[in-house]
Design a protein around this motif. Structure first.
Motif, PDB file in Angstrom:
ATOM      1  N   GLU A 216       0.801  -1.219   0.000  1.00 21.36           N
ATOM      2  CA  GLU A 216       0.000   0.000   0.000  1.00 21.36           C
ATOM      3  C   GLU A 216       0.845   1.285   0.000  1.00 21.36           C
ATOM      4  OE1 GLU A 216      -3.197   0.009  -0.536  1.00 21.36           O
ATOM      5  OE2 GLU A 216      -3.205  -2.166  -0.623  1.00 21.36           O
ATOM      6  N   VAL A 217       1.605   1.436  -1.084  1.00 15.10           N
ATOM      7  CA  VAL A 217       2.292   2.697  -1.372  1.00 15.10           C
ATOM      8  C   VAL A 217       1.893   3.108  -2.780  1.00 15.10           C
ATOM      9  CG1 VAL A 217       4.250   2.406   0.204  1.00 15.10           C
ATOM     10  CG2 VAL A 217       4.377   1.443  -2.111  1.00 15.10           C
TER      11      VAL A 217
ATOM     12  N   ASN B 178       1.855  -0.930  11.140  1.00 17.44           N
ATOM     13  CA  ASN B 178       2.716  -2.108  11.033  1.00 17.44           C
ATOM     14  C   ASN B 178       3.396  -2.171   9.675  1.00 17.44           C
ATOM     15  OD1 ASN B 178       1.862  -3.555  13.605  1.00 17.44           O
ATOM     16  ND2 ASN B 178      -0.115  -3.334  12.575  1.00 17.44           N
ATOM     17  N   VAL B 179       4.521  -2.875   9.639  1.00 20.77           N
ATOM     18  CA  VAL B 179       5.257  -3.068   8.396  1.00 20.77           C
ATOM     19  C   VAL B 179       5.862  -4.473   8.406  1.00 20.77           C
ATOM     20  CG1 VAL B 179       7.396  -2.093   9.341  1.00 20.77           C
ATOM     21  CG2 VAL B 179       7.029  -2.097   6.870  1.00 20.77           C
TER      22      VAL B 179
ATOM     23  N   SER C 263       6.766  -5.803  12.091  1.00 23.95           N
ATOM     24  CA  SER C 263       7.251  -4.866  13.106  1.00 23.95           C
ATOM     25  C   SER C 263       6.275  -3.702  13.224  1.00 23.95           C
ATOM     26  CB  SER C 263       8.626  -4.311  12.743  1.00 23.95           C
ATOM     27  OG  SER C 263       9.578  -5.336  12.619  1.00 23.95           O
ATOM     28  N   GLU C 264       6.288  -3.081  14.393  1.00 24.97           N
ATOM     29  CA  GLU C 264       5.518  -1.848  14.563  1.00 24.97           C
ATOM     30  C   GLU C 264       6.199  -0.755  13.749  1.00 24.97           C
ATOM     31  OE1 GLU C 264       4.101   1.262  18.079  1.00 24.97           O
ATOM     32  OE2 GLU C 264       5.170  -0.584  18.600  1.00 24.97           O
TER      33      GLU C 264
ATOM     34  N   ARG D 287       7.068  -4.398   2.887  1.00 21.28           N
ATOM     35  CA  ARG D 287       5.669  -4.547   2.454  1.00 21.28           C
ATOM     36  C   ARG D 287       4.753  -3.828   3.430  1.00 21.28           C
ATOM     37  NH1 ARG D 287       1.382  -7.985   3.356  1.00 21.28           N
ATOM     38  NH2 ARG D 287       2.622  -9.384   4.687  1.00 21.28           N
ATOM     39  N   LEU D 288       3.894  -2.963   2.891  1.00 22.89           N
ATOM     40  CA  LEU D 288       2.891  -2.263   3.679  1.00 22.89           C
ATOM     41  C   LEU D 288       1.546  -2.901   3.406  1.00 22.89           C
ATOM     42  CD1 LEU D 288       3.825   0.134   5.423  1.00 22.89           C
ATOM     43  CD2 LEU D 288       5.265  -0.109   3.413  1.00 22.89           C
ATOM     44  N   GLY D 289       0.886  -3.338   4.482  1.00 20.75           N
ATOM     45  CA  GLY D 289      -0.406  -4.000   4.343  1.00 20.75           C
ATOM     46  C   GLY D 289      -1.554  -3.019   4.271  1.00 20.75           C
TER      47      GLY D 289
END
Length: 199
Positions: A131-132, A164-165, A178-179, A193-195
């Motif tokens: 999600e970028v 989160n990432v 990770s936070e 990766r961005l969810g």
């Protein structure tokens, strides 16, 4: 004699003052060195512990031998092709280990007591997905954080989970969640990766 005694005391006081001043300046210099020691490590210093890998571009300098010096890429199989000695393993090595390997190869029947230095010019890229706005492959820069990487990729989409990432480090097979904080650092070759957030 009294005058001499007073003069001696005056000289002694002067010497003591000079010693105190020198000690203070030395202490200040040590404090400055300590402060310098606590500053963030420079990119060149970080590169000393960096493990070389495919797509890294390295400047190799053989002192006194310009024909053997130049800028070279590490191949996908982790080797570098150098003049005279041919292919040499570079992937997975630190710069120091790589320099030692090149020196050993050159001294094995080619040069007497070769001196070699190596410097990473460009690191392998990082990858950002999810999600970028512009997912893809981007050049790595020293000190890169996840938020810098997101900005490079055009920022978050409106659906992005900004808490989160997921990161997969180069050479690993699984990604770690990770936070998402400003202090998370990206390494060369990482996949970010961005969810999607839950509405």
């Amino acid at each position: 004699m009294i005058g001499v005694s007073k003069l001696s005391r005056a000289l002694a006081m002067l010497a003591l003052t000079v010693c105190v001043a020198v000690g203070a300046s030395t202490g200040q210099a040590r404090a400055q060195q300590a402060a310098i020691g606590n500053t963030p490590v420079s990119a060149s210093a970080q590169a000393a512990d960096y493990l070389l890998g495919p797509a890294d571009k390295v400047r190799v300098t053989v002192y006194g031998e310009p024909s053997l010096s130049g800028e070279f890429f590490i191949s996908g199989s982790g080797v570098m092709s150098l003049p005279l000695i041919g292919e040499i393993k570079a992937g997975g090595m630190t710069l120091g280990q790589f320099q030692g390997a090149v020196q050993k190869a050159l001294s094995d029947g080619y040069l007497k007591d070769p001196r070699v230095s190596a410097e990473v010019l460009t690191f392998r890229p990082f990858y950002i997905l999810g999600e970028v706005e512009k997912p893809g492959t981007y050049p790595y820069t020293a000190g890169l954080t996840v938020l810098n990487a997101v900005a490079t990729a055009g920022g978050f989409t409106y659906r992005a989970d900004k808490k989160n990432v997921w990161i997969k480090h180069n050479g690993e097979t699984t990604e770690q969640k990770s936070e998402l904080t400003p202090s998370i650092v990206v390494a060369p070759g990482d996949t970010i990766r961005l969810g999607e957030r839950f509405f």
